[in-house]
Each structure stands twice: as C-alpha cells, then as structure tokens.
Design a protein around this motif. Structure first.
Motif: not given
Ligand code: FE2
Ligand code: FE2
Length: 215
Positions: A20, A24, A29, A68, A72, A92, A95-96, A99
């Motif tokens: 992960r 990242v 991602a 992140q 986490q 979540n 995460s977008d 990216s």
C-alpha cells in the motif's frame, strides 16, 4: 500454543502495508471515480502557469500521501469498529484525491515529490500515535487536519484565480470532500485540539508544502 497463526497474520499485514505504501508514495493508486478535471480540452496554458499549477498539484499530492498515511495509521490504532467504519468512506475518497492529483501533475508535465516516502512515514507515525490517544482526540486531530487542508486548498484556488479551469476543478472537488471529512470526524465526537497543537500542525504543514513545491 500455536504461534504460527499470529506470525502469518503479522507477516501478511506487513506485506499488505508495504504494498500500500509503495502504491501511495509512487502515485500508482487508481481512482474509483473519474477526476473532476473531466475530459475537456486543456486551457491554453502558458509555460509559467503550467509550471506553477504542476507545482501546486505536487504539493496537493503530498498532502494526499499524508492523508493516506494518517487514515491508515489511525485505522490500525483504533479499536472502535464504529469509528473505523465511518472513516473508511473518507479514506476511500482520499485514495481518489491521491490519484486525481497525481494524474493532474502528469498532465501538466510535472513530477511527483521525491520526498513522498518521508511524508508517508512521518504521517503514518503521527496517525498511529494520534490513534492511540483515545477516540475523541484522535478524531479531533483528524478534524483539525481536514480543516487546515480546506483552508490550504482555498489558498491554491485564490492563487490560480481564473487560470487553468481543469486544475481548479480538481482542487474544488477535493475541497468539498475535505469539508465533509471534517464534519464526519466532528459528528463522531471529535474534541477541539488546544491552540498550541493546531499551531504545531500548521508549522509542520508549512514545512511540507514549502519543500514539496520545489522538490
Ligand atoms: Fe484529500
Ligand atoms: Fe480529507
């Protein structure tokens, strides 16, 4: 007593965490939702604007790397299932953001910060410690982080003015969701941090944003 199950679990977790972290840090991602930048044609950007926007988005990408790691670290430390589930949606969405910002940096011809591994490790440690402090402080830390990110993104929007509509769209999309994340943490019972802690966080953020604008 059979310890093999424990060690296998720990090893699996380590491998998972490492995988992960690599995704990242190196911006690999993939997003669940399309970027707010959309498919539209690029504004006719001059070289200086393009460079500036790429550097701003590199800073934002670093912020998302930190997000992140924070989420986490907190998820690993928190034992409260209700809080963990509630924060999962925010994680979540982060995460977008990660990216989208990496994608925008590349579209603008920029590169990601070489300091990302450092930001990830530092934020993971802070998130883990905050997660151990107890639920209310832990959530207070998250709420304050999101609030500072909201203001920071506002600064980028003001700096860009009406230049570069696609970068603005990404920043605006992220800003809306950071506000939502702050409200989620508050609704779960976040405690307001003391002023000295907020000030320390602002200083750390300033160091990160200044360095990552350049490297
Ligand atoms: Fe974010
Ligand atoms: Fe957020």
């Amino acid at each position: 007593m059979d310890f093999s199950a424990f060690s296998r679990f720990d090893l699996d977790r380590c491998v998972l965490e490492f995988d992960r972290a690599v995704r990242v840090v190196f911006g690999e991602a993939s997003a669940r939702r399309p970027s707010p930048a959309g498919e539209g044609t690029e504004d006719n950007l001059d070289a200086a604007t393009r460079r500036d926007a790429a550097a701003l988005m590199r800073v934002n990408h670093c912020g998302e790397v930190c997000a992140q790691a924070l989420y986490q670290g907190q998820a690993l430390a928190s034992s409260n299932e209700r809080v963990r589930t509630a924060l999962e949606k925010a994680a979540n969405e982060e995460s977008d953001h990660l990216s989208w910002s990496a994608e925008r940096v590349r579209e603008l011809g920029g590169r990601l910060s070489v300091l990302n591994p450092l930001w990830y490790a530092g934020s993971f440690a802070i998130g883990y410690v905050a997660g151990r402090w107890g639920e209310e402080w832990n959530l207070g830390f998250l709420a304050e982080t999101e609030s500072q990110v909201e203001h920071h993104l506002q600064g980028h929007l003001e700096r860009l003015g009406n230049r570069d509509a696609r970068t603005r769209a990404v920043i605006e999309g992220m800003q809306l969701e950071e506000a939502e994340h702050r409200r989620t943490a508050e609704s779960l019972g976040a405690r307001e941090l003391p002023e000295v802690a907020k000030h320390g966080m602002r200083l750390a953020a300033r160091l990160m944003t200044t360095l990552s604008y350049w490297i």
